[in-house]
Design an enzyme around this catalytic site. Structure first.
Site, PDB file in Angstrom:
ATOM      1  N   LEU A 113      -2.267   9.018   5.285  1.00  0.00           N
ATOM      2  CA  LEU A 113      -1.559   8.963   4.057  1.00  0.00           C
ATOM      3  C   LEU A 113      -0.302   9.642   4.452  1.00  0.00           C
ATOM      4  CD1 LEU A 113      -4.505  10.076   1.577  1.00  0.00           C
ATOM      5  CD2 LEU A 113      -3.803   7.861   2.368  1.00  0.00           C
ATOM      6  N   ARG A 166     -12.596  14.000  14.653  1.00  0.00           N
ATOM      7  CA  ARG A 166     -13.528  12.795  14.263  1.00  0.00           C
ATOM      8  C   ARG A 166     -14.150  12.353  15.786  1.00  0.00           C
ATOM      9  NH1 ARG A 166      -9.976   9.967   9.398  1.00  0.00           N
ATOM     10  NH2 ARG A 166     -10.455  11.661   7.964  1.00  0.00           N
ATOM     11  N   GLY A 190       0.791  -1.023   0.003  1.00  0.00           N
ATOM     12  CA  GLY A 190      -0.004   0.136   0.203  1.00  0.00           C
ATOM     13  C   GLY A 190       1.023   1.068   0.082  1.00  0.00           C
ATOM     14  N   LEU A 191       0.409   2.376   0.469  1.00  0.00           N
ATOM     15  CA  LEU A 191       1.234   3.648   0.566  1.00  0.00           C
ATOM     16  C   LEU A 191       2.269   3.388   1.210  1.00  0.00           C
ATOM     17  CD1 LEU A 191      -1.349   6.535   0.074  1.00  0.00           C
ATOM     18  CD2 LEU A 191       0.216   5.710  -1.862  1.00  0.00           C
ATOM     19  N   HIS A 211     -13.140   3.025  11.378  1.00  0.00           N
ATOM     20  CA  HIS A 211     -12.581   3.453  10.091  1.00  0.00           C
ATOM     21  C   HIS A 211     -11.039   3.358  10.340  1.00  0.00           C
ATOM     22  CE1 HIS A 211     -11.793   6.196   6.844  1.00  0.00           C
ATOM     23  NE2 HIS A 211     -11.013   6.904   7.581  1.00  0.00           N
ATOM     24  N   ARG A 213      -6.884  10.125  15.145  1.00  0.00           N
ATOM     25  CA  ARG A 213      -5.919  10.508  14.330  1.00  0.00           C
ATOM     26  C   ARG A 213      -6.918  11.645  13.622  1.00  0.00           C
ATOM     27  NH1 ARG A 213      -6.679   9.767   8.835  1.00  0.00           N
ATOM     28  NH2 ARG A 213      -7.785   8.275   8.796  1.00  0.00           N
TER      29      ARG A 213
HETATM   30  C1  FAD Z   1     -12.535   4.678   2.988  1.00  0.00           C
HETATM   31  C2  FAD Z   1     -11.250   4.986   3.624  1.00  0.00           C
HETATM   32  C3  FAD Z   1     -10.730   6.450   3.441  1.00  0.00           C
HETATM   33  C4  FAD Z   1      -9.540   7.023   3.827  1.00  0.00           C
HETATM   34  N1  FAD Z   1      -9.420   8.322   3.368  1.00  0.00           N
HETATM   35  C5  FAD Z   1      -8.354   8.962   4.153  1.00  0.00           C
HETATM   36  C6  FAD Z   1      -7.929  10.277   3.690  1.00  0.00           C
HETATM   37  O1  FAD Z   1      -8.574  10.932   2.822  1.00  0.00           O
HETATM   38  N2  FAD Z   1      -6.598  10.768   3.996  1.00  0.00           N
HETATM   39  C7  FAD Z   1      -5.922   9.953   4.897  1.00  0.00           C
HETATM   40  O2  FAD Z   1      -4.891  10.483   5.327  1.00  0.00           O
HETATM   41  N3  FAD Z   1      -6.132   8.660   5.384  1.00  0.00           N
HETATM   42  C8  FAD Z   1      -7.309   8.187   4.899  1.00  0.00           C
HETATM   43  N4  FAD Z   1      -7.749   6.976   5.193  1.00  0.00           N
HETATM   44  C9  FAD Z   1      -6.956   5.935   5.984  1.00  0.00           C
HETATM   45  C10 FAD Z   1      -5.843   5.305   5.038  1.00  0.00           C
HETATM   46  O3  FAD Z   1      -6.424   5.130   3.715  1.00  0.00           O
HETATM   47  C11 FAD Z   1      -5.002   4.117   5.590  1.00  0.00           C
HETATM   48  O4  FAD Z   1      -4.644   4.509   6.821  1.00  0.00           O
HETATM   49  C12 FAD Z   1      -3.896   3.887   4.683  1.00  0.00           C
HETATM   50  O5  FAD Z   1      -3.814   3.994   3.375  1.00  0.00           O
HETATM   51  C13 FAD Z   1      -3.269   2.860   5.072  1.00  0.00           C
HETATM   52  O6  FAD Z   1      -1.852   2.574   4.415  1.00  0.00           O
HETATM   53  P1  FAD Z   1      -0.975   1.395   4.864  1.00  0.00           P
HETATM   54  O7  FAD Z   1      -0.183   1.345   3.595  1.00  0.00           O
HETATM   55  O8  FAD Z   1      -0.563   1.426   6.097  1.00  0.00           O
HETATM   56  O9  FAD Z   1      -1.934   0.085   4.405  1.00  0.00           O
HETATM   57  P2  FAD Z   1      -2.567  -0.542   3.222  1.00  0.00           P
HETATM   58  O10 FAD Z   1      -2.959   0.369   2.155  1.00  0.00           O
HETATM   59  O11 FAD Z   1      -3.988  -1.113   3.987  1.00  0.00           O
HETATM   60  O12 FAD Z   1      -1.707  -1.798   2.912  1.00  0.00           O
HETATM   61  C14 FAD Z   1      -1.716  -2.948   3.259  1.00  0.00           C
HETATM   62  C15 FAD Z   1      -0.743  -3.856   2.454  1.00  0.00           C
HETATM   63  O13 FAD Z   1      -0.281  -4.782   3.233  1.00  0.00           O
HETATM   64  C16 FAD Z   1      -0.765  -6.437   2.649  1.00  0.00           C
HETATM   65  N5  FAD Z   1      -0.946  -7.071   3.552  1.00  0.00           N
HETATM   66  C17 FAD Z   1      -1.713  -7.060   4.683  1.00  0.00           C
HETATM   67  N6  FAD Z   1      -1.779  -8.118   5.299  1.00  0.00           N
HETATM   68  C18 FAD Z   1      -0.645  -9.230   4.854  1.00  0.00           C
HETATM   69  C19 FAD Z   1      -0.402 -10.268   4.974  1.00  0.00           C
HETATM   70  N7  FAD Z   1      -0.525 -11.148   5.901  1.00  0.00           N
HETATM   71  N8  FAD Z   1       0.379 -10.799   3.712  1.00  0.00           N
HETATM   72  C20 FAD Z   1       0.812 -10.263   2.620  1.00  0.00           C
HETATM   73  N9  FAD Z   1       0.338  -8.954   2.587  1.00  0.00           N
HETATM   74  C21 FAD Z   1      -0.465  -8.413   3.605  1.00  0.00           C
HETATM   75  C22 FAD Z   1      -1.765  -5.872   1.701  1.00  0.00           C
HETATM   76  O14 FAD Z   1      -1.897  -6.652   0.545  1.00  0.00           O
HETATM   77  C23 FAD Z   1      -1.473  -4.385   1.299  1.00  0.00           C
HETATM   78  O15 FAD Z   1      -0.637  -4.336   0.053  1.00  0.00           O
HETATM   79  C24 FAD Z   1      -8.980   6.236   4.708  1.00  0.00           C
HETATM   80  C25 FAD Z   1      -9.343   4.862   4.955  1.00  0.00           C
HETATM   81  C26 FAD Z   1     -10.446   4.398   4.644  1.00  0.00           C
HETATM   82  C27 FAD Z   1     -10.847   3.202   4.953  1.00  0.00           C
END
Ligand code: FAD
Length: 637
Positions: A441, A330, A42-43, A401, A435
């Site tokens: 992000l 929030r 993810g990001l 959320h 948060r």
């Molecule tokens: C609907 C929605 C809208 C949002 N809007 C905003 C916003 O506008 N601004 C903001 O700042 N935040 C926002 N957020 C929060 C934000 O999107 C998330 O906190 C953030 O994108 C999480 O990024 P990440 O890279 O940590 O995890 P994720 O994007 O969840 O990525 C997780 C990664 O880990 C991998 N993974 C997980 N478990 C395993 C495993 N066991 N084995 C292999 N791979 C695994 C997945 O495949 C994925 O690639 C929003 C959240 C939601 C739900």
């Protein structure tokens, strides 16, 4: 265990620079000798894998989706914060730092938050350079809007699809490295265990989601960027696949889990419409820039919204919090929504809803402008509810959320297992007990692009990492553990579906460890959860086999972990005899119904250690000190 945060001493504004200088470096020619495992694309994980690949490390990156582009980050809607002060409205690094510490109700580490605010500006430059199409103003500068808990406009956005655009940027950077051969991408691989050798994280066990094959991948360090655990509640705004397995299994290998009860309930989601529902949909906080939130003044008023005259409406956020109005953070907005619904003034069939009304903004700005800002969100709303939000006020209600809790990490983003780093929503992060919008992000990308590339080098440069044999006992044991869990799930010949257990578990967590908690309820949850977990293992029915694409099996393992995590959340919530941010203990509130902290006794990060099945977790405390933003009763009035 003594938890050492490794936050540098001295003036906070110089801490990160000083720290970066003191970190040991890996010579460019030596970087290719190191193998780094990144779980998650993810990001946070995508940014980390791309940056480490660009530096020259050998990176193995894993995700369970068919493509990194499908990580849950793609769902992020509203925007990303950065202290650029493009609007000259008084923003600064210090203000973003201040807002975040205060917004988190003084339960985050000051040093980390300051660094986050510092690097926020670099993120925007990086993303613009990648071609992320942020919204622009008439003159060509990047546009900003406001999010909760801030009185400045510092949120950069790409309509209501900011996450998608940012992820495309990170994905392109990642694919570039894949093409160059520095990153190898393993999609549809589920990490099921962590390999810890001589106390250091040295690899992972994965199960191929195509054919069930278990594999071991060894490395010199492991990064988990596996997202949040909001789906423990069953209904949440998270993608259905989001889960806690990677961090939970790492926890069971020794990584401490911090503040598990700090979960975020977002005020503006489409209300639940029935028992059959498996997912909730967010309506971005950005809508609170232009939407006004109200309910009828009279309880039980069932008139359609357009027949309720303005003087008979209660714009309760504007009334209670005149300074921040609809843009209070929030936790505060969610509780205020719950309060008016509890008074019988909620709207919609269930009474669990309030209006988010764009009428005034449409009159002021025109429909076209509103469509430009929020078009895709409004279309989504109409598709789901069948109501046109340009004409009828939207109905919203709080929903799970985001999770502020996660694996404990120090300033270097390293967990309590040396060599195991945790980024993005998966760590306990910089958001304290609540948060602020648009900061996830920012944190995920800060961790991935700007922090881990420095800190991981120091770990590699200062540790002797001997080669681990493929048949080392720790490796065998991790594979055996993952295989045993999978077999046990498939061999149970019960009668209930995984989903039915998950739904029941989620309801317990929501009812007793959700928007409001109290001692009696938490104790009840702590008796209900173990009983349901026992039934799960006796009576769950997982169809299909291991050697095939089997989403029922995937889900079952994740729900098994949610059971254990849910219990820890309740234990954590029960031990914290105070209210702070999203953790609202009904016993501890101010006369106005706001969260009442107890700084004397609870100004610490609660980091829990796993002690084995059936044994109570052990609490470790990292004291929090505030040298810059002095803890006060948060006020948004
Ligand atoms: C609907 C929605 C809208 C949002 N809007 C905003 C916003 O506008 N601004 C903001 O700042 N935040 C926002 N957020 C929060 C934000 O999107 C998330 O906190 C953030 O994108 C999480 O990024 P990440 O890279 O940590 O995890 P994720 O994007 O969840 O990525 C997780 C990664 O880990 C991998 N993974 C997980 N478990 C395993 C495993 N066991 N084995 C292999 N791979 C695994 C997945 O495949 C994925 O690639 C929003 C959240 C939601 C739900």
């Amino acid at each position: 265990m003594e938890l050492i945060s490794n936050v540098p001493t001295g003036p906070i504004e110089h801490s990160w620079d000083k720290h970066k200088f003191n970190l040991k470096l890996v010579n460019p020619a030596n970087k290719r000798k190191y193998n780094i495992i990144v779980v998650g694309s993810g990001l946070a994980g995508g940014a980390a894998a791309a940056s480490l690949g660009e530096l020259g490390y050998n990176v193995q990156c894993f995700c369970y989706q068919d493509s990194p582009r499908r990580a849950h980050s793609i769902a992020a809607q509203g925007g990303i914060n950065a202290a650029k002060n493009y609007h000259n409205d008084g923003d600064s690094i210090y203000r973003l730092f201040y807002d975040t510490v205060k917004g988190g109700d003084f339960r985050a580490r000051e040093g980390n938050v300051y660094r986050l605010a510092q690097v926020s500006a670099n993120i925007i430059d990086q993303c613009v350079a990648q071609g992320v199409p942020f919204a622009r103003e008439y003159g060509g500068l990047l546009d900003n809007r406001s999010f909760g808990g801030a009185q400045v406009s510092r949120t950069f956005y790409a309509r209501g699809q900011t996450g998608q655009q940012l992820l495309l940027g990170a994905y392109q950077a990642l694919e570039r490295q894949v093409n160059l051969g520095t990153v190898k991408m393993h999609s549809r691989m589920d990490m099921l265990d962590l390999v810890v050798v001589d106390g250091q994280a040295r690899g992972i066990v994965t199960r191929s989601l195509y054919d069930g094959k278990m594999e071991v991948h060894m490395g010199d360090a492991v990064i988990l960027a596996t997202g949040g655990y909001g789906n423990v509640f069953y209904l949440s705004t998270n993608a259905k696949g989001c889960n806690a397995t990677a961090i939970w299994r790492a926890h069971k290998r020794g990584a401490l889990f911090a503040n598990p009860c700090f979960t975020q309930i977002h005020p503006t989601c489409i209300p639940v419409s029935g028992e059959y529902q498996s997912k909730l949909t967010l309506m971005s906080e950005s809508l609170r820039n232009d939407g006004r939130i109200w309910v009828p003044k009279k309880p039980g008023d069932k008139r359609p919204p357009n027949q309720i005259p303005v003087e008979e409406r209660d714009y309760f956020l504007e009334r209670r919090y005149p300074s921040f109005g609809n843009l209070v953070p929030r936790d505060i907005a969610s509780r205020a929504v719950k309060a008016v619904c509890d008074e019988g003034r909620g709207v919609g069939e269930t009474g669990l809803g309030v209006y988010l009304d764009l009428t005034d903004a449409i009159k002021r700005l025109g429909k076209q402008k509103i469509a430009e800002r929020y078009g895709n969100l409004l279309e989504m709303y109409e598709r789901i509810t069948g109501e046109n939000p340009y004409e009828v006020p939207m109905r919203i209600y709080p929903a799970t959320h985001y999770t502020m809790g996660g694996l404990w990490v120090d300033y270097n983003l390293m967990s309590t297992i040396p060599g195991l780093f945790v980024l993005g929503e998966a760590n306990f992060s910089d958001h304290g007990a609540n948060r602020l919008g648009a900061s996830a992000l920012m944190q995920g990308l800060a961790d991935g692009y700007f922090i881990i590339p420095y800190t991981i080098g120091d770990y590699l440069a200062t540790n002797q990492l001997a080669k681990v044999a493929a048949d080392a006992p720790a490796v065998k044991q991790a594979v055996e553990n993952a295989t045993t869990i999978t077999k046990k799930l498939l061999n149970g010949n019960g009668k209930r579906t995984v989903d039915s257990f998950h739904r029941e578990l989620g309801k317990i967590v929501w009812d007793y460890c959700g928007m409001a908690r109290n001692e009696v309820g938490l104790k009840k949850a702590l008796s209900l959860i173990p009983a349901l977990r026992e039934e799960f293992w006796k009576n769950v029915r997982v169809l299909g086999a291991n050697e095939e694409f089997n989403q029922s099996l995937e889900k079952a393992g994740r729900v098994a972990d949610f059971f254990e995590l849910a219990e820890l959340m309740c234990i954590d919530a029960l031990h914290r005899n105070e209210s702070c941010g999203g953790h609202f203990r009904e016993e501890y509130q101010t006369p106005e119904g706001e969260a009442l902290r107890d700084d004397e006794h609870y100004s610490y990060v609660a980091a829990w250690g796993y002690q084995g099945e059936g044994r109570a977790p052990v609490l470790n405390k990292e004291p929090l000190t505030f040298n810059y933003v002095k803890p006060t009763q948060r006020s948004y009035k």
